[in-house]
Write a protein that holds these residues in place. Structure first.
Motif, PDB file in Angstrom:
ATOM      1  N   TRP A 166       1.250  -0.499   0.439  1.00 33.60           N
ATOM      2  CA  TRP A 166       0.297  -0.258   0.037  1.00 33.60           C
ATOM      3  C   TRP A 166       0.678   1.386  -0.091  1.00 33.60           C
ATOM      4  O   TRP A 166       0.870   2.118  -0.647  1.00 33.60           O
ATOM      5  N   THR A 170       0.537   3.829  -3.197  1.00 29.79           N
ATOM      6  CA  THR A 170       0.273   4.758  -3.263  1.00 29.79           C
ATOM      7  C   THR A 170       0.564   6.383  -2.820  1.00 29.79           C
ATOM      8  O   THR A 170       0.591   7.487  -3.166  1.00 29.79           O
ATOM      9  N   ASN A 211      -9.456   1.870  -0.242  1.00 29.23           N
ATOM     10  CA  ASN A 211      -8.182   1.402  -1.094  1.00 29.23           C
ATOM     11  C   ASN A 211      -8.283  -0.088  -0.735  1.00 29.23           C
ATOM     12  O   ASN A 211      -8.993  -1.291  -0.215  1.00 29.23           O
TER      13      ASN A 211
END
Length: 286
Positions: A166, A170, A211
């Motif tokens: 993640w 991101t 997400n």
């Protein structure tokens, strides 16, 4: 039971257990007797006895059962098994033999008392001779992005991998400019694997966008904390945690706050040798 050091809260719990072996004993109930947060109760109990509270309860029930077997021959083994909290004499027999090395009937016929006594000389966790530098700090409230782990301790790295993915995808809470934390909500040494909970966190201000990694917003609260730095493998971090609970806390005059101990990782295994890993352990105080 003899302890290397005494803590009145743990002694109070041990006495309560011995006085209430016939009732269901819950962690919430026993942490209340100790006047401790459930987050800290498991670790403090293990730090002073060397066994989990669940194992201690079973040992005390087996201890009473062994006296019944040795000195009350008129009682049936099946009744002793049920009194000790087992669903069947077979389960009782397995637990008794695993603990004392004799079957209940064998013990009744010829108790091996030296072996029996050895089971109640509890082994303290290692690290009692450690000398560690403990500081008290005011931890500032820290908003975080977090990935929740629930399940066996051995699978935490799967959650770490998800959190790292993640971060990379991101660009949020980047590892080079953000702080990385771990929050174990219970002690993996005394918690059923399926119930172990651990949050992998990175400092991040604001709401985490939706997400596919299950990462969400959270916060590590502000407050006073005792801090000690653990150097080396994360596999050995329990030694430093027990030092705080068993060696430092009783003489400190401090009281625990209702939040679990947590970690800040100063470096990572891909950056340094395992022996040079640095992890700050925070113990929340009132």
């Amino acid at each position: 039971m003899s302890l290397k050091r005494e803590d009145p809260r743990i002694n109070r719990v041990c006495d309560y257990i011995n006085q209430n072996l016939d009732i269901e004993l819950s962690i919430e109930q026993l942490s209340g007797v100790a006047a401790l947060s459930k987050y800290h109760f498991h670790r403090l109990f293990s730090a002073f006895t060397g066994v989990s509270v669940v194992r201690f309860i079973q040992l005390m029930r087996l201890k009473r059962a062994s006296f019944r077997l040795a000195f009350e021959h008129e009682l049936r083994i099946i009744d002793i098994a049920y009194e000790a909290g087992f669903d069947s004499p077979e389960a009782f027999s397995r637990a008794f033999k695993r603990t004392f090395g004799q079957s209940p009937s064998g013990f009744r016929a010829s108790p091996e008392w030296p072996e029996w006594h050895s089971k109640f000389q509890f082994d303290m966790p290692s690290g009692g001779e450690l000398k560690m530098n403990v500081e008290i700090v005011d931890f500032t409230e820290t908003p975080v992005a977090l990935a929740e782990h629930k399940g066996p301790r051995e699978q935490v790295l799967d959650t770490v991998g998800r959190f790292v993915a993640w971060r990379k995808e991101t660009g949020l809470s980047p590892v080079k400019t953000s702080r990385t934390f771990g929050v174990p909500y219970n002690d993996p040494n005394t918690t059923a694997p399926e119930d172990f909970r651990f949050d992998v966190c990175g400092s991040f201000a604001g709401e985490v966008p939706e997400n596919d990694y299950g990462v969400k917003s959270g916060v590590i609260p502000a407050g006073r904390c005792a801090v000690v730095q653990h150097r080396g493998s994360h596999d050995n971090i329990d030694e430093s945690i027990y030092y705080l609970y068993r060696n430092w806390l009783p003489d400190s005059g401090e009281e625990l706050r209702d939040y679990p101990c947590f970690f800040q990782y100063r470096n990572f295994i891909h950056e340094v040798d395992e022996c040079d890993l640095l992890t700050d352990i925070f113990l929340p105080l009132k």
